[in-house]
Design an enzyme around this catalytic site. Structure first.
Site, PDB file in Angstrom:
ATOM      1  N   CYS A  58       6.063  -0.852   4.294  1.00 17.04           N
ATOM      2  CA  CYS A  58       4.995  -0.157   3.582  1.00 17.04           C
ATOM      3  C   CYS A  58       4.154  -1.095   2.713  1.00 17.04           C
ATOM      4  O   CYS A  58       3.261  -0.652   2.001  1.00 17.04           O
ATOM      5  CB  CYS A  58       5.548   0.979   2.730  1.00 17.04           C
ATOM      6  SG  CYS A  58       6.699   0.455   1.448  1.00 17.04           S
TER       7      CYS A  58
ATOM      8  N   ASP B 231       5.943  -6.931  -3.185  1.00 18.35           N
ATOM      9  CA  ASP B 231       6.874  -7.493  -4.162  1.00 18.35           C
ATOM     10  C   ASP B 231       7.836  -8.493  -3.528  1.00 18.35           C
ATOM     11  O   ASP B 231       8.214  -9.479  -4.151  1.00 18.35           O
ATOM     12  CB  ASP B 231       7.671  -6.377  -4.849  1.00 18.35           C
ATOM     13  CG  ASP B 231       6.943  -5.830  -6.071  1.00 18.35           C
ATOM     14  OD1 ASP B 231       6.050  -6.524  -6.603  1.00 18.35           O
ATOM     15  OD2 ASP B 231       7.262  -4.710  -6.513  1.00 18.35           O
TER      16      ASP B 231
ATOM     17  N   GLU C 200      12.641  -4.977  -1.350  1.00 17.85           N
ATOM     18  CA  GLU C 200      11.636  -5.767  -2.065  1.00 17.85           C
ATOM     19  C   GLU C 200      12.272  -6.792  -2.996  1.00 17.85           C
ATOM     20  O   GLU C 200      11.606  -7.697  -3.493  1.00 17.85           O
ATOM     21  CB  GLU C 200      10.688  -4.846  -2.843  1.00 17.85           C
ATOM     22  CG  GLU C 200      11.382  -3.826  -3.720  1.00 17.85           C
ATOM     23  CD  GLU C 200      10.449  -2.741  -4.220  1.00 17.85           C
ATOM     24  OE1 GLU C 200       9.231  -2.959  -4.251  1.00 17.85           O
ATOM     25  OE2 GLU C 200      10.944  -1.661  -4.602  1.00 17.85           O
TER      26      GLU C 200
ATOM     27  N   HIS D 155      -3.806  -4.013  -7.556  1.00 19.70           N
ATOM     28  CA  HIS D 155      -4.162  -2.590  -7.491  1.00 19.70           C
ATOM     29  C   HIS D 155      -5.626  -2.399  -7.124  1.00 19.70           C
ATOM     30  O   HIS D 155      -5.984  -1.444  -6.427  1.00 19.70           O
ATOM     31  CB  HIS D 155      -3.845  -1.904  -8.817  1.00 19.70           C
ATOM     32  CG  HIS D 155      -2.390  -1.594  -8.976  1.00 19.70           C
ATOM     33  ND1 HIS D 155      -1.744  -0.682  -8.175  1.00 19.70           N
ATOM     34  CD2 HIS D 155      -1.449  -2.094  -9.808  1.00 19.70           C
ATOM     35  CE1 HIS D 155      -0.470  -0.623  -8.524  1.00 19.70           C
ATOM     36  NE2 HIS D 155      -0.274  -1.472  -9.497  1.00 19.70           N
TER      37      HIS D 155
END
Length: 573
Positions: free
Chosen positions: A504, A457, A433, A191
């Site tokens: 994405c 992921d 994912e 993140h």
């Protein structure tokens, strides 16, 4: 003498500024007996006044970034520091017991906090206990001459140095002053890395040792292109990197000329380059960067930035704002993706040994339609203002996908009863994912309008490597030939059944992956807004037929990701 620290390049650009250590200082103290009690109490008054002045400054700097409710916390802390009863008890302890200022403040304020925490029948007063402890820490820091980290209060250029950066940390950062970020932990898809790209702050993560190498105030150079950090940089080094930074800004200025240009290859094939966003306000930057749409609206940030489950109307206003802001360009919203590393304080989840593999995302939503349906209804309502895609995260099986679609159809039927025709602007899709979903893409593609490949992921699960763990960051291999083969299978499966293939994850903005993805025929590339123009610039110089040949070589002639990277580097020149 300068020291070089190596990490993972996480956000492009160069940051040059003094270090600001985001680590709590040691606030231990020696218990002493004092003779001059008046002078000792004067130290307390000075520390409390310094704390009040500091909080007032932080509050002023935070205006515009924080709401009124959040700003009220600063007023509450100032009120605690001005409490005459507490000050009186501290003064008495010093005068009667000759206690040192640090011990007196610690003793009295801890007593106040414990008293408040014991008020089990008054939740408001119980919650104030944490405020008293926070204020006590600030006052002690001033008494000891130590500096507490305070992101919201930063009002001068700094490079943030931390063990790791949390989403709440980045939400307080002011990009005018935070010139760079360096962390001990994390990978390119952590993140901290993702948010630094969103904020356009140069960053290097996973350095392992920056918090023990750098000291507050030392001049740091952050090279977000190559993953290098120079600690205690001398004037010559600073000058060298200031020139590199200037050259990089010139490059950005060239890219800016493409803001209104189409996303097209050298041979005329059109693609879409979209933006990943976390809030409706991020749409402004996406438009400025020339995004062809929003390929990922991370809706969980609406939940993470609230102290309650957002209502249907609250969500509708947020989604509507994003759709309207994109001026007719499509917006794809990922439904609630919590769990794993994204908990909600007000929605307790069971303790799990492997939360990333447990009760999260669509698995929560399917079990809790009381949470899922208000979001779906809000999204369908927002679609009246422009084209909107809804995609379900963490789908593993056809049965899960059908269950999610069934709940969506219930919401659609309910809304169409009073609003005939609503929902005509909605497309339904899913994230790829989960490895099984990628393998079973042929069957899943029959059920949706589009796929969006979430490579962050998908790589993590395929390589069995935690994407935030720098010890296994070498296993973040988007260019691995076997993984590329899997991606190609997903894209081919989508196209066989008339579905759109998008991506994405961070791989979509990877300059080395771009020629390969173009060669595979990926339709949409969604990335941090700051990467859009660079990608568009590279795309216009690439021929898709030649890229397809490159894909064939990468998958069939290469054995490692390093070999693929070398192959692409040769192609890019």
């Amino acid at each position: 003498m300068s020291t070089d620290v190596k990490g993972i390049a996480a956000s492009d650009g160069f940051g040059i500024a003094p270090a600001y250590l985001l680590v709590d200082p040691d606030l231990t103290y020696e218990t002493t007996q004092v003779e001059d009690t008046a002078a000792e109490y004067a130290r307390v008054e000075a520390a409390f006044q310094a704390s009040i002045d500091e909080l007032s400054k932080i509050k002023e700097n935070a205006k515009g970034r924080l709401g009124d409710e959040e700003l009220e916390v600063f007023d509450a802390h100032i009120a605690i520091l001005s409490d005459p009863e507490m000050m009186g008890q501290i003064k008495t302890d010093i005068e009667e017991n000759h206690t040192g200022a640090e011990a007196a403040v610690d003793k009295v304020m801890t007593g106040f906090a414990d008293m408040l925490a014991a008020m089990v029948d008054n939740q408001y007063m119980q919650e104030r206990a944490a405020d008293v402890k926070d204020v006590a820490k600030r006052a002690l820091a001033h008494l000891l001459g130590k500096q507490l980290p305070d992101i919201a209060g930063i009002d001068h250029p700094v490079v943030i140095v931390a063990k790791e950066i949390t989403p709440s940390d980045t939400s307080q950062m002011d990009a005018r002053f935070v010139k760079g970020i360096v962390t001990d932990l994390g990978g390119r898809t952590s993140h901290a890395a993702i948010m630094s790209r969103t904020l356009r702050i140069p960053a290097v993560v996973g350095s392992e040792s920056i918090t023990t190498t750098a000291q507050n105030g030392q001049m740091l150079v952050v090279d977000g292109l190559n993953g290098d950090v120079i600690v205690d940089a001398d004037d010559a080094t600073v000058k060298e990197y200031e020139q590199k930074a200037a050259d990089f800004e010139k490059q950005r200025a060239q890219w800016a000329k493409l803001v209104d240009a189409p996303s097209v290859s050298k041979d005329g094939k059109e693609f879409e380059i979209a933006a990943n966003i976390g809030t409706p306000d991020d749409v402004v930057d996406a438009v400025k960067q020339g995004a062809d749409g929003v390929g990922l609206f991370r809706s969980e940030f609406l939940y993470m930035g609230s102290d309650h489950l957002p209502s249907e109307d609250e969500q509708f206003e947020a989604y509507k704002k994003a759709v309207v802001g994109m001026n007719g360009k499509p917006v794809v919203v990922r439904t609630l993706d919590i769990g794993g590393d994204k908990p909600l304080d007000y929605l307790p989840l069971p303790e799990e040994l492997n939360p990333f593999l447990g009760y999260r995302a669509i698995r929560i939503c399917l079990e809790r339609p009381d949470i899922f349906k208000p979001q779906l209804r809000a999204l369908i309502r927002a679609s009246e203002f422009g084209p909107l895609g809804i995609m379900f995260p963490m789908i593993g099986t056809v049965a899960e996908l059908r269950a999610a679609k069934a709940i969506y159809n219930e919401c659609l039927t309910e809304l169409q009863a009073s609003h005939p025709g609503i929902g005509k602007n909605v497309q339904l899709g899913m994230m790829i994912e989960v490895p099984l979903a990628a393998i079973n893409a042929d069957n899943l593609a029959k059920e949706v309008d589009f796929f969006s490949i979430g490579t962050n992921d998908l790589i993590q699960y395929n390589f069995a490597a935690d994407r935030g763990n720098d010890k296994v960051s070498y296993l973040y291999q988007p260019l691995n030939p076997a993984f590329l083969s899997l991606i190609k299978h997903v894209i081919d499966s989508a196209h066989r059944h008339g579905a759109k293939a998008a991506m994405c994850g961070e791989m979509a903005g990877d300059k080395y992956a771009l020629p390969l993805l173009m060669g595979m025929g990926l339709d949409e590339y969604s990335m941090s807004a700051t990467s859009i123009l660079r990608t568009r610039s590279t795309m216009k110089d690439l021929d898709t037929a030649e890229c397809a040949k490159l894909v064939d070589k990468a998958i069939n002639e290469c054995a490692t990701d390093e070999e693929v990277k070398a192959l692409v580097e040769k192609k890019l020149g």
